[in-house]
Scaffold this active site. Structure first.
Site, short mmCIF file in Angstrom:
data_model
loop_
_atom_site.label_atom_id
_atom_site.label_comp_id
_atom_site.label_asym_id
_atom_site.label_seq_id
_atom_site.Cartn_x
_atom_site.Cartn_y
_atom_site.Cartn_z
N ALA A 45 0.83 -1.21 0.00
CA ALA A 45 0.00 0.00 0.00
C ALA A 45 0.86 1.26 0.00
O ALA A 45 1.97 1.28 0.54
CB ALA A 45 -0.92 0.01 1.22
N GLY A 49 0.06 -5.73 0.16
CA GLY A 49 -0.68 -5.77 -1.09
C GLY A 49 0.13 -6.26 -2.26
O GLY A 49 -0.42 -6.80 -3.23
N GLU A 54 -0.24 -9.88 -2.06
CA GLU A 54 -1.63 -10.19 -2.40
C GLU A 54 -1.83 -10.16 -3.92
O GLU A 54 -2.60 -10.96 -4.47
CB GLU A 54 -2.58 -9.20 -1.71
CG GLU A 54 -2.68 -9.46 -0.22
CD GLU A 54 -3.54 -8.44 0.50
OE1 GLU A 54 -4.48 -8.86 1.20
OE2 GLU A 54 -3.27 -7.23 0.37
N GLU A 90 0.69 -6.85 7.35
CA GLU A 90 -0.29 -5.85 7.78
C GLU A 90 -0.45 -5.76 9.29
O GLU A 90 -0.71 -4.68 9.83
CB GLU A 90 -1.64 -6.13 7.12
CG GLU A 90 -1.72 -5.74 5.65
CD GLU A 90 -1.20 -6.82 4.72
OE1 GLU A 90 -1.37 -6.71 3.51
OE2 GLU A 90 -0.59 -7.80 5.24
#
Length: 332
Positions: free
Chosen positions: A134, A179, A182, A202
């Site tokens: 992120a 992310g 991900e 996270e």
């Protein structure tokens, strides 16, 4: 006016590009640019991925400086059919910011409707980084509702990657955190250099994986191991990731820093000669089947198999076997 136009020379994935070309000139560009405005493929060119903005469609000559953070490259020759998604947000280590996500979504929308693409490789042009996760600087400026909406958009982006009909490969030659991992988990296959670092970190930031990581990681490595990795925010290297089943292949990094990409390209070349429709249907059967009970999964397999039976590629495969020659599949 036509004589005043000059051709635009474009590098593979530059940080800044000045767009000043009419629509018909964009067809000449080897690599394709994306704007944050809504994009549409040029009409009548099914294999072209050149795009233009609404502003350009209203005026054939507009000057707009655009920051390109995600680009596309089509391979040619014997590798025709392989497309590479190039992540190139150099200053922010491919962090998932608004522009990056918008450009990625537009590119994926185009790829999903392109039958000429048989394999997609996601790679980074930023040395030592796949995707850092992120964009925390952007997130710090959001209120709670804006943050929730943005993460929902990230989740949707990863689903869009997972739903691409063709096989997808993430080539991790560097850091893939939060992310970034991900994004790789949303791909069908993953390659990594042994020096790469990956993890869903996270919880170390007071969050949990919100773009599909808490669901895709357990399906890949098992529930208990996924819990350990997420609860601790642990980072693992390529070799460890291979033993966990997190990646398909792990290789020693080379001097040019693209060993995982080269391994991904090798893997893509193994997929490329296979019947495109059969590969797409196999992907659909697997992805849908693992989410349901075995009886329902068998019904899904039958449905996908039925869609392959009438294809010319099936007939070509049988003929090539009988004639003892390599098959020549066309995707029909």
């Amino acid at each position: 006016m036509t004589t005043a136009l000059h051709r635009l020379v474009v590098p593979r994935c530059s940080l800044r590009r000045c767009l000043a070309v009419p629509r018909w000139e964009t067809q000449r560009l080897k690599h394709h640019r994306f704007n944050r405005d809504a994009m549409q493929p040029l009409p009548g060119r099914s294999r072209s991925l050149a795009v233009y903005s609404r502003a350009e469609s209203r005026s054939q000559h507009t000057e707009a400086e655009v920051s390109v953070e995600v680009d596309l490259k089509r391979l040619e020759g014997q590798d025709e059919g392989i497309a590479e998604v190039l992540m190139c947000r150099h200053r922010a280590r491919n962090a998932l910011g608004h522009a990056f996500v918008s450009q990625m979504r537009e590119l994926l929308s185009t790829l999903s409707n392109d039958s000429a693409v048989r394999v997609v490789i996601f790679r980074s042009l930023v040395p030592g980084v796949f995707c850092a996760g992120a964009d925390l600087k952007e997130r710090a400026l959001m209120n709670n509702s804006e943050s929730d909406l943005f993460v929902h958009g990230l989740r949707s982006l990863m689903t869009q990657i997972a739903l691409l009909p063709t096989p997808t490969i993430a080539a991790m030659d560097g850091v893939a955190l939060g992310g970034g991992l991900e994004l790789a988990l949303a791909c069908d296959l993953r390659t990594a250099s042994n020096s790469a670092q990956m993890g869903l970190i996270e919880t170390t930031r007071g969050l949990l994986p919100g773009a599909g990581g808490s669901q895709r990681l357990p399906r890949m490595v098992g529930v208990t191991l996924a819990k350990e990795l997420i609860f601790t925010g642990r980072r693992v290297g390529g070799h460890t990731a291979l033993k966990m089943g997190l990646v398909n292949r792990a290789v020693e990094q080379n001097q040019t820093g693209d060993a995982a990409y080269k391994e991904a390209l090798t893997l893509a070349r193994e997929i490329l000669p296979q019947a495109p429709v059969a590969v797409r249907m196999a992907k659909e059967a697997i992805n849908r089947g693992v989410e349901v009970d075995i009886g329902s999964a068998m019904a899904i397999e039958r449905m996908c198999y039925a869609r392959v039976i009438p294809t010319r590629d099936r007939q070509e495969g049988m003929a090539a076997f009988i004639e003892k020659r390599p098959p020549r599949y066309t995707g029909e």
